[in-house]
Design a protein around this motif. Structure first.
Motif, PDB file in Angstrom:
ATOM      1  N   GLN A  57      23.192  94.264 -51.900  1.00 59.08           N
ATOM      2  CA  GLN A  57      21.916  93.286 -52.654  1.00 59.08           C
ATOM      3  C   GLN A  57      22.102  92.081 -53.328  1.00 59.08           C
TER       4      GLN A  57
ATOM      5  N   ALA B 130      19.341  83.757 -48.726  1.00 63.64           N
ATOM      6  CA  ALA B 130      19.700  82.169 -49.347  1.00 63.64           C
ATOM      7  C   ALA B 130      21.041  82.085 -49.506  1.00 63.64           C
ATOM      8  N   HIS B 131      21.588  83.025 -49.814  1.00 60.09           N
ATOM      9  CA  HIS B 131      22.883  83.384 -49.265  1.00 60.09           C
ATOM     10  C   HIS B 131      23.891  82.692 -48.710  1.00 60.09           C
ATOM     11  N   VAL B 132      23.300  82.581 -47.001  1.00 58.88           N
ATOM     12  CA  VAL B 132      24.186  82.082 -46.411  1.00 58.88           C
ATOM     13  C   VAL B 132      24.035  80.295 -46.518  1.00 58.88           C
ATOM     14  N   PRO B 133      25.474  79.787 -46.611  1.00 52.64           N
ATOM     15  CA  PRO B 133      25.422  78.726 -46.398  1.00 52.64           C
ATOM     16  C   PRO B 133      25.311  78.030 -45.225  1.00 52.64           C
ATOM     17  N   ILE B 134      24.321  76.473 -45.400  1.00 53.90           N
ATOM     18  CA  ILE B 134      24.199  75.821 -43.962  1.00 53.90           C
ATOM     19  C   ILE B 134      24.796  74.996 -43.445  1.00 53.90           C
TER      20      ILE B 134
ATOM     21  N   LEU C 213      24.608  90.008 -52.369  1.00 52.15           N
ATOM     22  CA  LEU C 213      24.896  89.057 -52.176  1.00 52.15           C
ATOM     23  C   LEU C 213      23.447  88.610 -51.404  1.00 52.15           C
ATOM     24  N   LEU C 214      23.332  89.177 -50.821  1.00 55.20           N
ATOM     25  CA  LEU C 214      21.342  88.974 -50.937  1.00 55.20           C
ATOM     26  C   LEU C 214      20.406  88.673 -51.365  1.00 55.20           C
ATOM     27  N   THR C 215      20.497  88.897 -52.807  1.00 55.35           N
ATOM     28  CA  THR C 215      19.386  87.725 -53.350  1.00 55.35           C
ATOM     29  C   THR C 215      20.267  87.306 -54.385  1.00 55.35           C
ATOM     30  N   LYS C 216      21.598  86.643 -53.974  1.00 54.28           N
ATOM     31  CA  LYS C 216      22.254  85.156 -54.412  1.00 54.28           C
ATOM     32  C   LYS C 216      21.794  84.244 -54.614  1.00 54.28           C
ATOM     33  N   ALA C 217      20.402  83.684 -55.003  1.00 52.12           N
ATOM     34  CA  ALA C 217      19.704  82.718 -54.724  1.00 52.12           C
ATOM     35  C   ALA C 217      20.134  81.417 -54.499  1.00 52.12           C
ATOM     36  N   GLU C 218      21.124  80.874 -54.415  1.00 48.94           N
ATOM     37  CA  GLU C 218      21.704  79.969 -54.289  1.00 48.94           C
ATOM     38  C   GLU C 218      22.352  79.215 -52.748  1.00 48.94           C
ATOM     39  N   GLN C 219      21.090  78.523 -51.975  1.00 48.53           N
ATOM     40  CA  GLN C 219      22.015  78.034 -51.318  1.00 48.53           C
ATOM     41  C   GLN C 219      22.352  76.987 -51.132  1.00 48.53           C
ATOM     42  N   THR C 220      23.545  77.286 -50.416  1.00 43.39           N
ATOM     43  CA  THR C 220      25.292  75.885 -50.672  1.00 43.39           C
ATOM     44  C   THR C 220      24.630  75.036 -49.094  1.00 43.39           C
ATOM     45  N   ILE C 221      24.027  74.094 -49.037  1.00 40.18           N
ATOM     46  CA  ILE C 221      23.849  73.413 -47.597  1.00 40.18           C
ATOM     47  C   ILE C 221      24.998  71.719 -47.394  1.00 40.18           C
TER      48      ILE C 221
ATOM     49  N   LEU D 145      18.572  99.077 -46.891  1.00 44.22           N
ATOM     50  CA  LEU D 145      20.012  99.696 -47.951  1.00 44.22           C
ATOM     51  C   LEU D 145      18.860  99.815 -48.436  1.00 44.22           C
TER      52      LEU D 145
ATOM     53  N   HIS E 277      18.032  94.387 -45.738  1.00 44.83           N
ATOM     54  CA  HIS E 277      16.833  94.592 -47.207  1.00 44.83           C
ATOM     55  C   HIS E 277      16.517  95.808 -47.319  1.00 44.83           C
TER      56      HIS E 277
END
Lengths: 75, 461
Positions: free
Chosen positions: A51, B180-184, A53-61, B292, B289
């Motif tokens: 959970q 949001a956690h997946v890097p792009i 990991l899923l809610t870690k809101a900082e997206q890296t671009i 879980l 989601h």
């Protein structure tokens, strides 16, 4: 008493798969109580991990421009 | 140049076939007839040329000339048709017009009534598209079996698009919402223009080569909508081959729903729009989601049940574990119960016995013989017996008295009184013969009054 698993590096797949196994084992009701307790702790740990990991809101671009002269000559 | 013609009374023929030799017709009649001939002779068809001397009337109609190196023809596009044009006609544009050949009667000008206009070469483009598609299909490039599954939980998403494109913004917005956690990682490339196919293909190869380094495991190739020409790059063989050669599974999302591009066919997964492509790539996380949350509930429930089961078992065992004193109390209670039962049973049996004895007594009483009569008879017999006995006793007693008198005469002591004695040896036997005695023997001599003991003296005879 609870093993500290490699939750940090666990992939979603393995974490979720393990979590499912734990839940199934516990639902069977065959585990001795102390094992059930440690399985439960392990399960909640995995759950929090996933959970989190899923809610870690900082997206890296990142934007990766092509390096100088592209050597993409062959298909 | 232009000569007005009076209306003629001989304006009767309806078409050229009706004109008789030597007959004179009006210009109006001629132009109308010519127009009919033109309109009936040419089907609606496509004519290619360059646009020139273009004017847009206030009415909305568009007038221009279509020309090539040797010739030109006047064109009219009525307002209702001109409105539907997907692009703006400009002077010098190479186009293909779909038109009806006609004639403008007031001027006698031959002209085209244009219904549709497209960029020159589009027809060829479409044929080329079909040929390329057929060729790549035959080669197996679109084989469904070769389609790769997307990772359910991508660890990094590669995007090939233009950094300026709306498509790129759509993708980042969708992923920010859902994963949001997946890097792009964006591998930017122009998506239209002459060099676009090669540049897109190069960007795909770049993304594939550095997938491990950049931590990506799925690639989105996206672009917003546009005309068929705008999407030309996505219909190129180079892009199709780059997609199939890419080590990552590729989702193509081109915002062009009516037509399907070659890239769509080559893709591992086709999305209708860039947003849809991003959603497909992140679908696993949305499911996760929910999953879980479900696992959370199941885990908690299972633990609760497990604890409840243990508690119940404990309760049951505790119930069976009793203190010895309690056992004694229980044993005492049991003993008392048994005693009471025993007493009750004994009382019952006693009562039963009494009843039985009572019954037997009644039966016995019923059978009791008449004792009184028998006793009377017995008494009578007893009196007779007594009487008979006493008579007999009386007679015997008198006889006995007589006998006693007689016996008294015979008493030896009477003899002794007359001077006789009785001698007895040591053994007490009466001595009747002197020969039985030897000198020295003791003898006892009984007299009428007392007795003496003596010893036998020798006797010389």
């Amino acid at each position: 008493m609870v093993k500290t698993p490699a939750t940090k590096s666990a992939t979603f797949e393995s974490a979720v798969a393990e979590l499912e196994t734990i839940v199934q084992d516990m639902e069977n009701g065959q585990l001795p109580l102390d094992q059930a307790l440690s399985a439960y702790q392990r399960g909640t740990g995995l759950l929090r991990h996933c959970q989190g990991l899923l809610t870690k809101a900082e997206q890296t671009i990142r934007v990766l421009e092509a390096e100088a002269p592209p050597e993409d000559t062959q298909p | 140049m232009w000569i007005p013609v009076e209306s003629s009374p001989m304006n009767t023929p309806r078409n050229s076939a009706e004109v008789k030799p030597g007959e004179v017709v009006s210009v109006s009649w001629l132009n109308r007839a010519a127009r009919n001939v033109l309109e009936e002779s040419f089907p609606l068809m496509w004519i290619a040329g360059e646009v020139s001397t273009l004017t847009r009337a206030a009415s909305g109609h568009v007038y221009f000339t279509l020309k090539d190196e040797q010739a030109q023809v006047r064109c009219t596009m009525w307002r209702n048709r001109a409105q539907l044009l997907p692009f703006r006609l400009e002077h010098g544009m190479q186009v293909e017009v779909r038109a009806l050949v006609s004639l403008f009667e007031p001027r006698g000008d031959y002209q085209l009534n244009v219904e549709a206009v497209r960029h020159a070469g589009v027809g060829n483009l479409y044929e080329a598209f079909l040929r390329l598609k057929a060729r790549l299909e035959a080669e197996g490039l679109f084989e469904p079996a070769a389609k790769r599954a997307l990772p359910r939980f991508p660890r990094g998403i590669a995007v090939v698009s233009s950094a300026q494109a709306a498509a790129w913004r759509d993708v980042t917005a969708a992923l920010a919402r859902r994963a949001a956690h997946v890097p792009i990682t964006l591998y930017p490339t122009p998506v239209q223009g002459d060099g676009a196919p090669a540049q897109i293909a190069a960007a795909i190869r770049r993304a594939g080569r550095s997938a491990a380094r950049d931590g990506t495991d799925v690639l989105l190739l996206v672009r917003g909508g546009g005309s068929l020409e705008d999407l030309a790059a996505f219909n190129s063989e180079a892009v199709a081959r780059a997609i199939r050669a890419c080590p990552l599974p590729v989702v193509v999302g081109v915002g062009h729903e009516t037509d399907v591009s070659i890239a769509d066919f080559a893709a591992d997964l086709r999305a209708a729009t860039p947003t849809a492509a991003a959603e497909l790539a992140s679908a696993g996380f949305v499911e996760l989601h929910d999953k879980l949350a479900l696992l959370d509930a199941r885990l908690t429930r299972a633990m609760q049940r497990r604890v409840e089961t243990a508690a119940q078992r404990l309760d049951r065992v505790a119930a069976r574990l009793t203190h010895p004193r309690q056992r004694l109390v229980q044993a005492g209670l049991r003993l008392e119960t048994l005693t009471q039962a025993l007493h009750a049973r004994m009382a019952r049996q006693l009562a039963a016995g009494e009843a039985r004895v009572g019954a037997l007594g009644l039966r016995l009483a019923a059978r009791k013989p008449d004792l009184a009569q028998r006793r009377a008879r017995l008494d009578a017999l007893a009196q007779r017996l007594e009487r008979a006995g006493s008579n007999l006793l009386e007679r015997r007693r008198s006889r006995l008295d007589a006998l006693a008198q007689h016996l008294a005469h015979l008493d030896p002591r009477g003899v002794l009184a007359r001077g006789y004695s009785i001698t007895r040896n040591a053994a007490g036997e009466i001595v009747r013969d002197a020969g039985t005695l030897s000198p020295g023997d003791g003898i006892h001599v009984e007299l009428h009054q007392g007795s003496v003991d003596a010893t036998v003296n020798p006797h010389n005879d």
